[in-house]
Design a protein around this motif. Sequence first.
Motif, PDB file in Angstrom:
ATOM      1  N   ILE A   1       0.911  -1.140  -0.178  1.00 54.94           N
ATOM      2  CA  ILE A   1       0.027  -0.082   0.052  1.00 54.94           C
ATOM      3  C   ILE A   1       0.888   1.329  -0.144  1.00 54.94           C
ATOM      4  O   ILE A   1       0.679   2.126  -0.719  1.00 54.94           O
ATOM      5  CB  ILE A   1      -1.100   0.059   1.205  1.00 54.94           C
ATOM      6  CG1 ILE A   1      -1.867  -1.121   0.970  1.00 54.94           C
ATOM      7  CG2 ILE A   1      -1.852   1.379   1.390  1.00 54.94           C
ATOM      8  CD1 ILE A   1      -2.895  -1.300   2.128  1.00 54.94           C
ATOM      9  N   VAL A   2       1.530   1.485   0.964  1.00 53.95           N
ATOM     10  CA  VAL A   2       2.524   2.763   0.953  1.00 53.95           C
ATOM     11  C   VAL A   2       3.457   2.940  -0.364  1.00 53.95           C
ATOM     12  O   VAL A   2       3.590   3.740  -0.629  1.00 53.95           O
ATOM     13  CB  VAL A   2       3.555   2.624   2.097  1.00 53.95           C
ATOM     14  CG1 VAL A   2       4.295   3.846   2.348  1.00 53.95           C
ATOM     15  CG2 VAL A   2       2.569   2.528   3.559  1.00 53.95           C
ATOM     16  N   THR A   3       3.800   1.768  -0.843  1.00 54.86           N
ATOM     17  CA  THR A   3       4.648   1.786  -2.271  1.00 54.86           C
ATOM     18  C   THR A   3       3.809   1.731  -3.161  1.00 54.86           C
ATOM     19  O   THR A   3       4.453   1.365  -4.393  1.00 54.86           O
ATOM     20  CB  THR A   3       5.617   0.494  -2.145  1.00 54.86           C
ATOM     21  OG1 THR A   3       4.979  -0.825  -1.840  1.00 54.86           O
ATOM     22  CG2 THR A   3       6.597   0.752  -0.898  1.00 54.86           C
ATOM     23  N   ILE A   4       2.671   2.023  -3.367  1.00 55.24           N
ATOM     24  CA  ILE A   4       1.722   2.084  -4.511  1.00 55.24           C
ATOM     25  C   ILE A   4       2.350   2.803  -5.730  1.00 55.24           C
ATOM     26  O   ILE A   4       2.594   2.333  -6.814  1.00 55.24           O
ATOM     27  CB  ILE A   4       0.358   2.608  -4.422  1.00 55.24           C
ATOM     28  CG1 ILE A   4      -0.290   1.230  -3.543  1.00 55.24           C
ATOM     29  CG2 ILE A   4      -0.446   2.834  -5.494  1.00 55.24           C
ATOM     30  CD1 ILE A   4      -1.840   1.460  -3.126  1.00 55.24           C
ATOM     31  N   PRO A   5       3.105   4.161  -5.355  1.00 59.15           N
ATOM     32  CA  PRO A   5       3.721   4.585  -6.412  1.00 59.15           C
ATOM     33  C   PRO A   5       4.806   3.899  -7.129  1.00 59.15           C
ATOM     34  O   PRO A   5       4.876   4.170  -8.536  1.00 59.15           O
ATOM     35  CB  PRO A   5       4.137   6.120  -6.090  1.00 59.15           C
ATOM     36  CG  PRO A   5       3.462   6.232  -4.564  1.00 59.15           C
ATOM     37  CD  PRO A   5       2.944   4.858  -4.334  1.00 59.15           C
ATOM     38  N   PHE A   6       5.437   3.222  -6.437  1.00 56.74           N
ATOM     39  CA  PHE A   6       6.568   2.213  -7.085  1.00 56.74           C
ATOM     40  C   PHE A   6       5.893   1.177  -7.983  1.00 56.74           C
ATOM     41  O   PHE A   6       6.382   0.790  -9.021  1.00 56.74           O
ATOM     42  CB  PHE A   6       7.338   1.740  -6.057  1.00 56.74           C
ATOM     43  CG  PHE A   6       8.078   2.727  -5.160  1.00 56.74           C
ATOM     44  CD1 PHE A   6       8.688   3.458  -5.655  1.00 56.74           C
ATOM     45  CD2 PHE A   6       7.926   2.450  -3.674  1.00 56.74           C
ATOM     46  CE1 PHE A   6       9.406   4.534  -4.649  1.00 56.74           C
ATOM     47  CE2 PHE A   6       8.711   3.253  -2.963  1.00 56.74           C
ATOM     48  CZ  PHE A   6       9.108   4.359  -3.193  1.00 56.74           C
ATOM     49  N   GLY A   7       4.646   0.663  -7.444  1.00 52.97           N
ATOM     50  CA  GLY A   7       4.025  -0.241  -8.258  1.00 52.97           C
ATOM     51  C   GLY A   7       3.458   0.312  -9.585  1.00 52.97           C
ATOM     52  O   GLY A   7       3.638  -0.345 -10.685  1.00 52.97           O
ATOM     53  N   ILE A   8       3.154   1.524  -9.535  1.00 60.88           N
ATOM     54  CA  ILE A   8       2.667   2.120 -10.863  1.00 60.88           C
ATOM     55  C   ILE A   8       3.781   2.387 -11.885  1.00 60.88           C
ATOM     56  O   ILE A   8       3.729   1.991 -13.165  1.00 60.88           O
ATOM     57  CB  ILE A   8       2.064   3.399 -10.652  1.00 60.88           C
ATOM     58  CG1 ILE A   8       0.746   3.159  -9.932  1.00 60.88           C
ATOM     59  CG2 ILE A   8       1.693   4.523 -12.013  1.00 60.88           C
ATOM     60  CD1 ILE A   8       0.097   4.781  -9.503  1.00 60.88           C
ATOM     61  N   ALA A   9       5.065   2.595 -11.046  1.00 64.82           N
ATOM     62  CA  ALA A   9       6.282   2.657 -12.029  1.00 64.82           C
ATOM     63  C   ALA A   9       6.703   1.543 -12.446  1.00 64.82           C
ATOM     64  O   ALA A   9       7.160   1.446 -13.690  1.00 64.82           O
ATOM     65  CB  ALA A   9       7.349   3.596 -11.415  1.00 64.82           C
ATOM     66  N   SER A  10       6.326   0.400 -11.605  1.00 63.24           N
ATOM     67  CA  SER A  10       6.951  -0.995 -12.068  1.00 63.24           C
ATOM     68  C   SER A  10       6.126  -1.387 -13.291  1.00 63.24           C
ATOM     69  O   SER A  10       6.551  -2.063 -14.213  1.00 63.24           O
ATOM     70  CB  SER A  10       6.972  -1.846 -10.803  1.00 63.24           C
ATOM     71  OG  SER A  10       7.323  -3.077 -11.202  1.00 63.24           O
TER      72      SER A  10
END
Length: 132
Positions: free
Chosen positions: A32-41
């Motif tokens: 959850i906290v790392t959702i922006p990283f998931g979008i980039a991934s």
Amino acid sequence: MRTLLNVIWLLFSGLWLAMGYAVAGIICFILIVTIPFGIASFRIALFTLWPFGNRVVRRADAGAGSCLGNAIWVVVAGWWLALGHLFTGIALCVTIIGIPFGIANFKLIPVSLLPLGREIVPAGDPRSFHVE
């Protein structure tokens, strides 16, 4: 020619590398906290599936947030994705036909390490003339 290169790329390395990015994206979404990283991934996963004809450029509006996010990304997922590109690139460079694809893998290492503050644009886009 780009289509042929992309199809060969997809068969020999693109599909497997994109699955690595998808796994990283799913993990980032679960946390959850790392959702922006998931979008980039996921964005890079699509680029990894069909890279020829597209370029990675630095976003003009990237700032300190991107820098901090990239530092976290390197620790969380970037290093093993970069290693995947490195090992795949070395394996592809063993054959003469695989050398262009190996070089393409090596070119993907910087974006796998530091994806935030980057944008994927078509090769004909005016922003693509300022490639990193």
